[in-house]
Scaffold this motif. Structure first.
Motif, PDB file in Angstrom:
ATOM      1  N   ASP A 195       0.829  -1.200   0.000  1.00 36.30           N
ATOM      2  CA  ASP A 195       0.000   0.000   0.000  1.00 36.30           C
ATOM      3  C   ASP A 195       0.872   1.262   0.000  1.00 36.30           C
ATOM      4  O   ASP A 195       1.957   1.277   0.601  1.00 36.30           O
ATOM      5  N   VAL A 196       0.401   2.317  -0.674  1.00 34.19           N
ATOM      6  CA  VAL A 196       1.197   3.545  -0.776  1.00 34.19           C
ATOM      7  C   VAL A 196       1.466   4.171   0.595  1.00 34.19           C
ATOM      8  O   VAL A 196       2.435   4.935   0.747  1.00 34.19           O
ATOM      9  N   LEU A 197       0.640   3.862   1.593  1.00 37.71           N
ATOM     10  CA  LEU A 197       0.848   4.409   2.939  1.00 37.71           C
ATOM     11  C   LEU A 197       1.799   3.543   3.769  1.00 37.71           C
ATOM     12  O   LEU A 197       2.193   3.948   4.869  1.00 37.71           O
ATOM     13  N   ASN A 198       2.162   2.390   3.238  1.00 37.02           N
ATOM     14  CA  ASN A 198       3.120   1.516   3.921  1.00 37.02           C
ATOM     15  C   ASN A 198       4.526   1.949   3.515  1.00 37.02           C
ATOM     16  O   ASN A 198       5.177   1.327   2.672  1.00 37.02           O
ATOM     17  N   THR A 199       4.992   3.013   4.113  1.00 34.18           N
ATOM     18  CA  THR A 199       6.260   3.610   3.688  1.00 34.18           C
ATOM     19  C   THR A 199       7.476   2.761   4.049  1.00 34.18           C
ATOM     20  O   THR A 199       8.560   2.968   3.501  1.00 34.18           O
ATOM     21  N   ARG A 200       7.331   1.809   4.946  1.00 30.52           N
ATOM     22  CA  ARG A 200       8.463   0.936   5.246  1.00 30.52           C
ATOM     23  C   ARG A 200       8.856   0.115   4.026  1.00 30.52           C
ATOM     24  O   ARG A 200      10.030  -0.181   3.822  1.00 30.52           O
ATOM     25  N   LEU A 201       7.850  -0.230   3.199  1.00 31.13           N
ATOM     26  CA  LEU A 201       8.095  -1.088   2.050  1.00 31.13           C
ATOM     27  C   LEU A 201       7.789  -0.415   0.712  1.00 31.13           C
ATOM     28  O   LEU A 201       7.957  -1.031  -0.343  1.00 31.13           O
ATOM     29  N   ASN A 202       7.339   0.824   0.735  1.00 30.60           N
ATOM     30  CA  ASN A 202       6.985   1.520  -0.509  1.00 30.60           C
ATOM     31  C   ASN A 202       7.663   2.888  -0.511  1.00 30.60           C
ATOM     32  O   ASN A 202       7.176   3.860   0.059  1.00 30.60           O
ATOM     33  N   LYS A 203       8.834   2.961  -1.150  1.00 26.05           N
ATOM     34  CA  LYS A 203       9.662   4.164  -1.100  1.00 26.05           C
ATOM     35  C   LYS A 203       9.117   5.309  -1.945  1.00 26.05           C
ATOM     36  O   LYS A 203       9.246   6.478  -1.579  1.00 26.05           O
ATOM     37  N   TYR A 204       8.489   4.985  -3.081  1.00 24.50           N
ATOM     38  CA  TYR A 204       8.137   6.021  -4.047  1.00 24.50           C
ATOM     39  C   TYR A 204       6.639   6.298  -4.149  1.00 24.50           C
ATOM     40  O   TYR A 204       6.205   7.000  -5.061  1.00 24.50           O
ATOM     41  N   GLY A 205       5.839   5.754  -3.243  1.00 25.67           N
ATOM     42  CA  GLY A 205       4.409   6.035  -3.269  1.00 25.67           C
ATOM     43  C   GLY A 205       3.742   5.553  -4.542  1.00 25.67           C
ATOM     44  O   GLY A 205       2.913   6.258  -5.127  1.00 25.67           O
ATOM     45  N   MET A 206       4.068   4.349  -4.964  1.00 29.57           N
ATOM     46  CA  MET A 206       3.525   3.775  -6.198  1.00 29.57           C
ATOM     47  C   MET A 206       2.463   2.748  -5.852  1.00 29.57           C
ATOM     48  O   MET A 206       2.725   1.794  -5.120  1.00 29.57           O
ATOM     49  N   PRO A 207       1.234   2.903  -6.366  1.00 30.12           N
ATOM     50  CA  PRO A 207       0.206   1.878  -6.109  1.00 30.12           C
ATOM     51  C   PRO A 207       0.402   0.662  -7.001  1.00 30.12           C
ATOM     52  O   PRO A 207       1.125   0.710  -8.007  1.00 30.12           O
ATOM     53  N   LYS A 239      -0.053   2.132 -18.180  1.00 28.96           N
ATOM     54  CA  LYS A 239      -0.068   1.609 -16.811  1.00 28.96           C
ATOM     55  C   LYS A 239      -1.414   1.937 -16.174  1.00 28.96           C
ATOM     56  O   LYS A 239      -1.830   3.099 -16.139  1.00 28.96           O
ATOM     57  N   SER A 240      -2.079   0.900 -15.686  1.00 28.98           N
ATOM     58  CA  SER A 240      -3.414   1.044 -15.103  1.00 28.98           C
ATOM     59  C   SER A 240      -3.357   0.825 -13.598  1.00 28.98           C
ATOM     60  O   SER A 240      -2.740  -0.130 -13.120  1.00 28.98           O
ATOM     61  N   GLN A 241      -3.998   1.700 -12.849  1.00 33.42           N
ATOM     62  CA  GLN A 241      -3.979   1.643 -11.383  1.00 33.42           C
ATOM     63  C   GLN A 241      -4.802   0.464 -10.868  1.00 33.42           C
ATOM     64  O   GLN A 241      -5.934   0.245 -11.266  1.00 33.42           O
ATOM     65  N   LYS A 242      -4.213  -0.287  -9.926  1.00 32.11           N
ATOM     66  CA  LYS A 242      -4.906  -1.379  -9.263  1.00 32.11           C
ATOM     67  C   LYS A 242      -4.925  -1.215  -7.741  1.00 32.11           C
ATOM     68  O   LYS A 242      -5.736  -1.830  -7.059  1.00 32.11           O
ATOM     69  N   GLY A 243      -4.034  -0.389  -7.200  1.00 29.91           N
ATOM     70  CA  GLY A 243      -3.985  -0.163  -5.757  1.00 29.91           C
ATOM     71  C   GLY A 243      -4.685   1.126  -5.369  1.00 29.91           C
ATOM     72  O   GLY A 243      -5.007   1.971  -6.216  1.00 29.91           O
ATOM     73  N   ASN A 244      -4.905   1.303  -4.082  1.00 29.21           N
ATOM     74  CA  ASN A 244      -5.617   2.470  -3.560  1.00 29.21           C
ATOM     75  C   ASN A 244      -4.708   3.700  -3.564  1.00 29.21           C
ATOM     76  O   ASN A 244      -3.579   3.640  -3.068  1.00 29.21           O
ATOM     77  N   SER A 245      -5.198   4.815  -4.103  1.00 25.14           N
ATOM     78  CA  SER A 245      -4.440   6.074  -4.074  1.00 25.14           C
ATOM     79  C   SER A 245      -5.037   7.072  -3.089  1.00 25.14           C
ATOM     80  O   SER A 245      -4.556   8.204  -2.985  1.00 25.14           O
ATOM     81  N   TYR A 246      -6.090   6.682  -2.380  1.00 27.22           N
ATOM     82  CA  TYR A 246      -6.707   7.502  -1.331  1.00 27.22           C
ATOM     83  C   TYR A 246      -7.066   8.893  -1.845  1.00 27.22           C
ATOM     84  O   TYR A 246      -6.936   9.886  -1.128  1.00 27.22           O
ATOM     85  N   TYR A 247      -7.542   8.968  -3.065  1.00 25.37           N
ATOM     86  CA  TYR A 247      -8.000  10.219  -3.693  1.00 25.37           C
ATOM     87  C   TYR A 247      -6.904  11.292  -3.700  1.00 25.37           C
ATOM     88  O   TYR A 247      -7.197  12.482  -3.722  1.00 25.37           O
ATOM     89  N   ASN A 248      -5.667  10.849  -3.669  1.00 23.80           N
ATOM     90  CA  ASN A 248      -4.538  11.785  -3.704  1.00 23.80           C
ATOM     91  C   ASN A 248      -3.799  11.572  -5.029  1.00 23.80           C
ATOM     92  O   ASN A 248      -3.136  10.559  -5.231  1.00 23.80           O
ATOM     93  N   ASP A 249      -3.893  12.553  -5.921  1.00 22.53           N
ATOM     94  CA  ASP A 249      -3.350  12.400  -7.263  1.00 22.53           C
ATOM     95  C   ASP A 249      -1.826  12.415  -7.317  1.00 22.53           C
ATOM     96  O   ASP A 249      -1.250  12.145  -8.377  1.00 22.53           O
ATOM     97  N   LYS A 250      -1.153  12.694  -6.220  1.00 22.10           N
ATOM     98  CA  LYS A 250       0.313  12.615  -6.246  1.00 22.10           C
ATOM     99  C   LYS A 250       0.768  11.169  -6.383  1.00 22.10           C
ATOM    100  O   LYS A 250       1.902  10.898  -6.789  1.00 22.10           O
ATOM    101  N   TYR A 251      -0.126  10.215  -6.036  1.00 21.09           N
ATOM    102  CA  TYR A 251       0.174   8.801  -6.225  1.00 21.09           C
ATOM    103  C   TYR A 251      -0.224   8.313  -7.619  1.00 21.09           C
ATOM    104  O   TYR A 251      -0.027   7.136  -7.934  1.00 21.09           O
TER     105      TYR A 251
END
Length: 463
Positions: A392-404, A433-445
Motif C-alpha cells: 500500500d502507498v501508505l506503507n512507507t516501510r516497504l513503498n519508497k516512491y508512493g507507487m500503487p 499503466k493502469s492503477q490497481k492499488g488504492n491512491s486515497y483520492y490523492n493524485d500525487k500517487y
C-alpha cells in the motif's frame, strides 16, 4: 570553456575525417606495429539520435512532451602491442518540449519521464548538453582484457539502461577473462555519469541525482550530499555446466552502503536451438554495509539492519523467429530492494521499460512476454503485459516512491532501415499503466505513475 573547445574539436573531426584518414593511412601504412600506425588505423564511429517522448496523464493532470536531437563521435585506435586508446562524446539539444520547471498545479509534482532526455540537474537548459563519455586505455591478451578509464559496462545492477538519449557510463578498472569453462568479470569503480546527466560524480554523489522518495518513517528522504561511499567492487562468475545449463553469480559491494548478491541459473530444455523450451531461476540477496551511507539516520541511504530478498522464475518457449515467456518475481517482506536507479535497470525477470520495482518490498509480479522477428523484413516486435502487486502507498516501510499496484502493457516495435538507409533504425514504444492499488483520492500517487500512457518514437543513425 574546456567543454566548448572539446565540442568544436569533435565537429572538426566529423567534417575533416574523410580527407584526414585517407592521407594518414596512405602515408603510414608501412609498419603496422608502430604507435603512429595504431592511431592512423584507428576507427571513428558516429551516432545521431532523435527521440520524441510524450506522457498522457489522467484528465485534469498535466501532460508532457519533448523532442530531443543529438549526435556524437567515438574514436578507438588499432591495437599496439595489445594496447588501445578510446574516447567519445555526445551533444544533446532540446528541440522543443514542455516547461519542466513548472509543476502540476494540483499535485505540485514535476515531470518524470521527458526531463530524462536532457540534463536532469538543469531542466531549463535547452542549448547543447555535452558530455565526454569515454576516455580509456585497454590491454588485451588471449581471451582477456582490462580497461581503465571512462567506459561502458553491462552488469545486472550497473548497465547502460539506454532508454533515454544516452546511457550510463562508469569510470574505473574493468577486467574480462576466460578460464576454460569459466568467464570472469571484475571491476573497481570510482566514478559514474548516470543517464540524463551531463557530468561525472563520485560514487556517493551518483546515488542522489534522481528523486529520493521517502524514508521508512514516511518523511522525505534526505541523503543528497550526505552519502560517503568511495568505490564499488564487482565480481561476476559465469559457468557453463554443459551447453544447456549455465550459471552466473554476481556480487556487488558498494563501500559503506550495501552488498548485493545475485545467483541465476538458465536451463535449455530440448536439443534444437530453433525450437526448445527453457527455464531460469534467480535469487537476489542484499544487506547493509557499514553505516548505510551516513552515521546520521536522517541522511542514510539504507536503514540499520535492513535486508532484502527476492526470487525469480522464468518459463519460456523459443522458436526460430519468436520467443514467449512467463516470468515471476517475489520480493519478500524483509525490507526494500534498494539499488540506485541512476546506475541501471534492475535484472528482475518481470522488468518492463518505463517502470521499476526498485525501492519496494513485499512485491509479487507476473509478466507475459512475447518477442517476434518477421523474417528478413528487419521488423521485430516485443509485447509484454504484467501485473505488479505492491505494498500500500501508505506503507512507507516497504513503498519508497508512493507507487500503487498496477498493470502495465508495453508494445515495442523496431524496424531496421538498413535496406533503405544503412545504419538507420526506427523504434516505437507505447506503454500504458493502469492503477490497481488504492491512491486515497490523492493524485500525487497517480500522476506520471498510473492511469497514464507513454509514447516514444526513436530514430537512430549509426555510421
Amino acid at each position: 570553456m574546456i567543454v566548448r573547445s572539446t565540442a568544436i574539436l569533435v565537429l572538426w573531426i566529423v567534417f575533416s575525417y574523410p580527407v584526414f584518414s585517407q592521407q594518414t593511412i596512405t602515408e603510414h601504412k608501412a609498419d603496422s606495429n608502430t604507435l603512429l600506425s595504431a592511431f592512423s588505423k584507428g576507427k571513428i564511429k558516429g551516432h545521431v539520435r532523435y527521440f520524441f517522448m510524450g506522457t498522457d496523464n489522467e484528465k485534469n493532470l498535466t501532460d508532457y512532451y519533448a523532442h530531443a536531437t543529438g549526435g556524437g563521435l567515438n574514436y578507438r585506435t588499432a591495437s599496439f602491442r595489445g594496447f588501445r586508446l578510446g574516447m567519445g562524446g555526445f551533444l544533446i539539444f532540446n528541440s522543443g518540449s514542455s516547461d519542466f520547471m513548472k509543476p502540476d498545479p494540483s499535485t505540485k509534482q514535476y515531470n518524470r519521464y521527458e526531463i530524462g532526455l536532457f540534463d536532469i540537474e538543469n531542466p531549463s537548459n535547452k542549448r547543447g548538453i555535452n558530455r565526454l563519455e569515454e576516455l580509456y586505455i585497454s590491454y588485451g591478451w588471449q581471451k582477456s582484457s582490462i580497461t581503465i578509464g571512462r567506459q561502458l559496462i553491462n552488469t545486472p545492477f550497473i548497465n547502460p539502461q539506454d532508454g533515454r538519449m544516452r546511457p550510463t557510463f562508469v569510470e574505473g578498472a574493468w577486467l574480462n577473462t576466460t578460464l576454460k569453462k569459466v568467464k570472469l568479470d571484475a571491476g573497481l569503480l570510482w566514478g559514474i555519469s548516470p543517464r540524463s546527466t551531463a557530468r561525472w560524480f563520485t560514487i556517493g554523489n551518483s546515488m542522489v541525482v534522481y528523486p529520493q522518495g521517502v524514508n521508512e518513517s514516511g518523511n522525505p528522504s534526505d541523503y543528497k550530499g550526505y552519502i560517503s561511499s568511495r568505490f564499488i567492487g564487482l565480481l561476476g562468475i559465469h559457468f557453463a555446466v554443459n551447453p544447456k545449463l549455465k550459471w552466473q553469480v554476481w556480487n556487488q559491494l558498494t563501500d559503506q552502503v550495501s552488498n548485493t548478491l545475485l545467483i541465476q541459473g538458465n536451463l535449455q530444455l530440448g536439443e534444437s536451438e530453433n525450437n526448445h523450451y527453457y527455464t531460469a531461476i534467480q535469487l537476489i540477496s542484499q544487506q547493509r554495509m557499514g553505516n548505510g551511507g551516513n552515521d546520521d539516520p536522517a541522511h542514510r541511504y539504507i536503514e540499520k539492519n535492513s535486508t532484502s530478498l527476492s526470487f525469480g522464475l522464468q518459463l519460456g518457449w523459443k522458436q526460430k523467429n519468436q520467443d514467449i515467456s512467463l516470468n515471476y518475481t517475489r520480493i519478500t517482506k524483509q525490507g526494500r530492494f534498494l539499488m540506485p536507479r541512476e546506475w541501471g535497470r534492475e535484472p528482475l525477470f518481470t522488468f518492463l521499460p518505463r517502470e521499476r520495482n526498485e525501492g519496494f518490498g513485499d512485491v509479487q509480479a507476473l509478466l507475459l512476454l512475447h518477442k517476434k522477428q518477421y523474417g528478413e523484413t528487419g521488423f521485430q516486435s516485443q509485447i509484454g503485459f504484467g501485473y505488479y502487486q505492491l505494498p500500500d502507498v501508505l506503507n512507507t516501510r516497504l513503498n519508497k516512491y508512493g507507487m500503487p499496484s498496477y498493470t502495465q502493457l508495453n508494445i515495442d516495435l523496431q524496424y531496421d532501415l538498413s535496406k533503405y538507409w544503412k545504419g538507420a533504425q526506427l523504434a516505437f514504444l507505447y506503454v500504458y499503466k493502469s492503477q490497481k492499488g488504492n491512491s486515497y483520492y490523492n493524485d500525487k500517487y497517480v500522476i506520471n505513475k498510473v492511469n497514464t500512457s507513454l509514447f516514444n518514437l526513436i530514430l537512430n543513425y549509426r555510421f
